[in-house]
Design a protein around this motif. Structure first.
Motif, PDB file in Angstrom:
ATOM      1  N   GLY A 126     -21.667  53.126  -1.963  1.00  0.00           N
ATOM      2  CA  GLY A 126     -22.872  53.917  -1.774  1.00  0.00           C
ATOM      3  C   GLY A 126     -22.574  55.323  -1.299  1.00  0.00           C
ATOM      4  O   GLY A 126     -21.421  55.793  -1.352  1.00  0.00           O
ATOM      5  N   SER A 127     -23.592  55.976  -0.782  1.00  0.00           N
ATOM      6  CA  SER A 127     -23.434  57.365  -0.357  1.00  0.00           C
ATOM      7  C   SER A 127     -22.589  57.494   0.903  1.00  0.00           C
ATOM      8  O   SER A 127     -22.071  58.575   1.201  1.00  0.00           O
ATOM      9  N   GLY A 128     -22.428  56.399   1.668  1.00  0.00           N
ATOM     10  CA  GLY A 128     -21.607  56.445   2.873  1.00  0.00           C
ATOM     11  C   GLY A 128     -20.161  56.760   2.567  1.00  0.00           C
ATOM     12  O   GLY A 128     -19.508  57.553   3.260  1.00  0.00           O
ATOM     13  N   LEU A 129     -19.609  56.133   1.523  1.00  0.00           N
ATOM     14  CA  LEU A 129     -18.281  56.502   1.041  1.00  0.00           C
ATOM     15  C   LEU A 129     -18.368  57.778   0.219  1.00  0.00           C
ATOM     16  O   LEU A 129     -17.479  58.633   0.275  1.00  0.00           O
ATOM     17  N   GLY A 130     -19.451  57.917  -0.516  1.00  0.00           N
ATOM     18  CA  GLY A 130     -19.602  59.049  -1.421  1.00  0.00           C
ATOM     19  C   GLY A 130     -19.430  60.400  -0.746  1.00  0.00           C
ATOM     20  O   GLY A 130     -18.773  61.300  -1.286  1.00  0.00           O
ATOM     21  N   VAL A 131     -20.004  60.569   0.443  1.00  0.00           N
ATOM     22  CA  VAL A 131     -19.943  61.869   1.105  1.00  0.00           C
ATOM     23  C   VAL A 131     -18.513  62.244   1.475  1.00  0.00           C
ATOM     24  O   VAL A 131     -18.170  63.433   1.531  1.00  0.00           O
ATOM     25  N   PHE A 132     -17.632  61.255   1.682  1.00  0.00           N
ATOM     26  CA  PHE A 132     -16.236  61.542   2.004  1.00  0.00           C
ATOM     27  C   PHE A 132     -15.391  61.766   0.753  1.00  0.00           C
ATOM     28  O   PHE A 132     -14.459  62.572   0.771  1.00  0.00           O
ATOM     29  N   ARG A 133     -15.681  61.072  -0.329  1.00  0.00           N
ATOM     30  CA  ARG A 133     -14.862  61.185  -1.532  1.00  0.00           C
ATOM     31  C   ARG A 133     -15.371  62.257  -2.497  1.00  0.00           C
ATOM     32  O   ARG A 133     -14.737  62.530  -3.519  1.00  0.00           O
ATOM     33  N   TYR A 134     -16.484  62.877  -2.172  1.00  0.00           N
ATOM     34  CA  TYR A 134     -17.158  63.796  -3.099  1.00  0.00           C
ATOM     35  C   TYR A 134     -16.270  64.966  -3.519  1.00  0.00           C
ATOM     36  O   TYR A 134     -16.215  65.315  -4.699  1.00  0.00           O
ATOM     37  N   GLN A 135     -15.573  65.555  -2.578  1.00  0.00           N
ATOM     38  CA  GLN A 135     -14.715  66.697  -2.888  1.00  0.00           C
ATOM     39  C   GLN A 135     -13.646  66.312  -3.913  1.00  0.00           C
ATOM     40  O   GLN A 135     -13.433  67.015  -4.904  1.00  0.00           O
ATOM     41  N   LYS A 173     -14.422  64.686   4.951  1.00  0.00           N
ATOM     42  CA  LYS A 173     -13.273  64.872   4.070  1.00  0.00           C
ATOM     43  C   LYS A 173     -12.373  63.648   4.123  1.00  0.00           C
ATOM     44  O   LYS A 173     -12.551  62.745   4.951  1.00  0.00           O
ATOM     45  N   MET A 174     -11.381  63.615   3.231  1.00  0.00           N
ATOM     46  CA  MET A 174     -10.355  62.578   3.186  1.00  0.00           C
ATOM     47  C   MET A 174      -8.994  63.197   3.520  1.00  0.00           C
ATOM     48  O   MET A 174      -8.688  64.312   3.084  1.00  0.00           O
ATOM     49  N   VAL A 175      -8.176  62.446   4.273  1.00  0.00           N
ATOM     50  CA  VAL A 175      -6.816  62.872   4.607  1.00  0.00           C
ATOM     51  C   VAL A 175      -5.868  61.726   4.254  1.00  0.00           C
ATOM     52  O   VAL A 175      -6.088  60.581   4.673  1.00  0.00           O
ATOM     53  N   PRO A 176      -4.785  61.967   3.486  1.00  0.00           N
ATOM     54  CA  PRO A 176      -3.887  60.880   3.073  1.00  0.00           C
ATOM     55  C   PRO A 176      -3.179  60.212   4.252  1.00  0.00           C
ATOM     56  O   PRO A 176      -2.884  60.857   5.265  1.00  0.00           O
ATOM     57  N   ILE A 177      -2.894  58.933   4.093  1.00  0.00           N
ATOM     58  CA  ILE A 177      -2.063  58.212   5.053  1.00  0.00           C
ATOM     59  C   ILE A 177      -0.648  58.794   5.012  1.00  0.00           C
ATOM     60  O   ILE A 177      -0.102  59.045   3.937  1.00  0.00           O
ATOM     61  N   ALA A 178      -0.058  59.012   6.195  1.00  0.00           N
ATOM     62  CA  ALA A 178       1.314  59.522   6.282  1.00  0.00           C
ATOM     63  C   ALA A 178       2.250  58.410   6.752  1.00  0.00           C
ATOM     64  O   ALA A 178       1.848  57.533   7.523  1.00  0.00           O
ATOM     65  N   PRO A 179       3.507  58.407   6.301  1.00  0.00           N
ATOM     66  CA  PRO A 179       4.456  57.363   6.720  1.00  0.00           C
ATOM     67  C   PRO A 179       4.594  57.248   8.233  1.00  0.00           C
ATOM     68  O   PRO A 179       4.800  56.148   8.757  1.00  0.00           O
ATOM     69  N   SER A 180       4.464  58.376   8.946  1.00  0.00           N
ATOM     70  CA  SER A 180       4.631  58.359  10.404  1.00  0.00           C
ATOM     71  C   SER A 180       3.546  57.559  11.110  1.00  0.00           C
ATOM     72  O   SER A 180       3.710  57.199  12.277  1.00  0.00           O
ATOM     73  N   MET A 181       2.453  57.254  10.414  1.00  0.00           N
ATOM     74  CA  MET A 181       1.364  56.486  11.008  1.00  0.00           C
ATOM     75  C   MET A 181       1.620  54.975  10.947  1.00  0.00           C
ATOM     76  O   MET A 181       0.944  54.206  11.628  1.00  0.00           O
TER      77      MET A 181
END
Length: 437
Positions: free
Chosen positions: A92-101, A286-294
Motif C-alpha cells: 500500500g501507500s505505507g511502503l509506497g511513500v518510501f519506495r516512490y523515489q 527515503k530508502m537507504v541500502p543495508i551495509a555489511p557493517s550492520m
C-alpha cells in the motif's frame, strides 16, 4: 467501532487543526479538478511523455495499465509514450511513500497514476493522508509540472458501498486530500457497480451458482462459457484482480475521464506546496541500502544468480539473508521514523525489534497466509521523537505458526521442507532522517 485510544488521537488532531475524516463521499466516475494540463501541453507539442503507474497488484498485472497506455498511443500517434511500471502486489501507500523515489520519480514521469484504494482499504484515513502528502509533495518538489491522477479500483467487499452510490473509506479519505491539492480522480467503482446492478456482470466466481465440480479441468472456462450464454461477464475470479473484460471497464473510465480533462490549461502545482493537507513529514521519506557493517552473525549477501536476488533486485537492490537464530542487524539513525524493506516467504521466520534498549513485547512475523511464495513487504521499526536511536533486529529461534497458511490454502502441507526455516531477507532501511556512523 473505534477504541478509546484512537478516539483520543482523532480528538487531539482536531484540536491541533488537523483534518477530520468526514465519512463516505459520493462515488463518481470522474472528478476533473485541476486536470492534466501539463501532460496535454507536451502531447500537443508531440514531445515524449512518460507515465508512471504506481500502486498494487491490480496495476501490476497485465490489464488497465497496458490498455490505457496503448489507447493513449493510438489517440496521439505523434507523441511517443513510455510506461514506468512502478506497482508492487500486496503493498500500500505505507511502503509506497518510501519506495516512490526509486521506483517512479527517478524516471522523471510526466504523469503519475496512483492506485492504492484497494491495498489501503484497512488503513486509517490519517495514515493514508500522511503517506499521500509525502508522495504528492515528493512529486512536485522534484518537478511541479508533473501531473497526478488518483484511481480507485473496486473489489467484491466494496460493492456494498458502491452499490449505495458511495466511496469506501480509503477512497473517501483520498478524495478529501484530492480536493485540497486539486488532483483529478477516476473512480472505477460506479461503472462496474452499474454493470452488476444491470445483471451483466458477476463480481467473482464465489457468486456463481454452478454444478461444475471444483476439480473439473478448465472449470473457469466452462463457467465463463455458461455466463456468456446468459449475457454476463465475470469481473474477477477472486473478486479483486480483474479478468481482461474487467480491466476493459477500467479502461472505459480512464477514457471518459481523459476526454473531460484534456482541454484544461496547466495548473500551478508549485503553489500547492504551501501547506500540506495533513503533515509534511513523509516528504523526506527515503530508502537507504543495508551495509555489511550492520550485519552481525551469519549473514549472506545473495549472489547475482540467486532466485530472490534476480527477482527483486530491480526494486530493492542488494538483498541480504540471515537464517541463524541470534543473527542481528544493528544501526543508528537520527530522525523520527524507521522501517525495513524485506521479504515474506515460505521459510521466513520472525524477528525481535529492539530500539534504544527497549525490546518489543512480541516478535514480528515475516510469514502470513499468502506465503506459498516470496514477495516484497516492509514493517515499521520506530516512529517517535526526533533524536539519535539505536536499532537491533534479531532473528528469533522459533518459527511462526505455519498453520496460518491453511486459511487460504487448506490442502497445503505446511510440514513440508519448503516451510521449514527462520530466514530473514532484507535490502533497504526506510528512513525519515539519516543514518549515524
Amino acid at each position: 467501532m473505534m477504541n478509546t485510544s484512537i478516539l483520543a488521537i482523532v480528538a487531539a488532531l482536531a484540536l491541533a487543526g488537523k483534518p477530520e475524516y468526514k465519512g463516505p463521499v459520493k462515488a463518481e466516475e470522474v472528478h476533473v479538478r485541476d486536470g492534466i494540463g501539463h501532460v496535454m501541453k507536451k502531447i500537443r507539442a508531440g514531445k515524449p511523455v512518460s507515465i508512471a503507474y504506481f500502486g498494487g497488484s491490480i496495476t501490476q498485472m497485465d490489464g488497465w495499465r497496458r490498455l490505457s497506455r496503448e489507447w493513449l498511443q493510438q489517440e496521439y500517434p505523434a507523441c511517443p509514450f513510455t510506461e514506468i511500471a512502478a506497482a508492487i502486489g500486496g503493498t500500500g501507500s505505507g511502503l509506497g511513500v518510501f519506495r516512490y523515489q526509486h521506483d517512479a520519480l527517478r524516471h522523471k514521469p510526466d504523469l503519475v497514476f496512483i492506485e492504492f484504494a484497494t491495498n489501503d482499504s484497512s488503513a486509517w484515513p490519517e495514515a493514508i493522508w500522511a503517506n499521500f502528502d509525502g508522495i504528492i509533495r515528493q512529486t512536485w518538489r522534484a518537478n511541479p509540472e508533473t501531473d497526478i491522477i488518483f484511481v480507485y479500483t473496486i473489489t467484491s467487499p466494496m460493492m456494498k458501498d458502491y452499490g449505495a452510490g458511495m466511496c469506501p473509506r480509503a477512497a473517501s479519505a483520498m478524495e478529501q486530500l484530492a480536493d485540497h491539492y486539486g488532483i483529478p480522480s477516476i473512480g472505477f467503482g460506479p461503472r462496474v457497480a452499474a454493470e452488476v446492478k444491470a445483471g451483466r456482470l458477476v463480481m467473482s466466481l464465489g457468486e456463481v451458482e454452478t454444478a461444475v465440480p471444483k476439480e473439473t479441468p478448465n472449470r473457469d472456462n466452462l463457467i465463463n462459457e455458461e455466463l456468456k450464454k446468459q449475457g454476463k461477464l465475470l469481473f474477477a475470479r477472486d473478486g479483486t484482480h480483474p479478468a481482461l473484460p474487467g480491466h476493459g471497464f477500467y479502461l472505459k473510465s480512464v477514457q471518459a475521464a481523459w476526454k473531460q480533462m484534456q482541454d484544461l490549461p496547466p495548473a500551478d502545482h508549485a503553489q500547492k506546496l504551501a501547506a500540506p493537507f495533513y503533515d509534511a513529514r513523509l516528504e523526506a521519506a527515503k530508502m537507504v541500502p543495508i551495509a555489511p557493517s550492520m550485519c552481525r552473525g551469519h549473514w549472506t549477501k545473495l549472489p547475482p544468480d540467486d532466485p530472490n536476488q534476480k527477482r527483486f533486485e530491480d526494486r530493492g537492490g542488494q538483498m541480504w539473508m540471515a537464517d541463524t537464530p541470534g543473527d542481528k542487524l544493528v544501526f543508528k539513525f537520527r530522525g523520527t521514523e524507521c522501517g525495513l524493506y524485506d521479504l515474506l516467504g515460505p521459510d521466513c521466520g520472525q524477528v525481535w525489534i529492539t530500539v534504544d534498549g527497549q525490546r518489543a513485547k512480541a516478535p514480528r512475523k515475516r510469514f502470513d497466509s499468502y506465503c506459498t511464495y516470496y514477495r516484497l513487504a516492509d514493517f515499521t521499526v520506530f516512529r517517535g521523537a526526533d533524536g539519535v536511536h539505536t536499532v537491533e533486529i534479531e532473528v528469533d529461534k522459533d518459527q511462526p505458526d505455519r498453520k496460518e497458511l491453511l486459511t487460504r490454502h487448506p490442502k497445503e502441507d505446511v510440514t513440508a521442507k519448503k516451510y521449514d526455516g527462520t530466514k530473514f531477507f532484507t535490502c533497504q532501511i526506510e528512513l525519515v532522517g539519516d543514518l549515524v556512523d
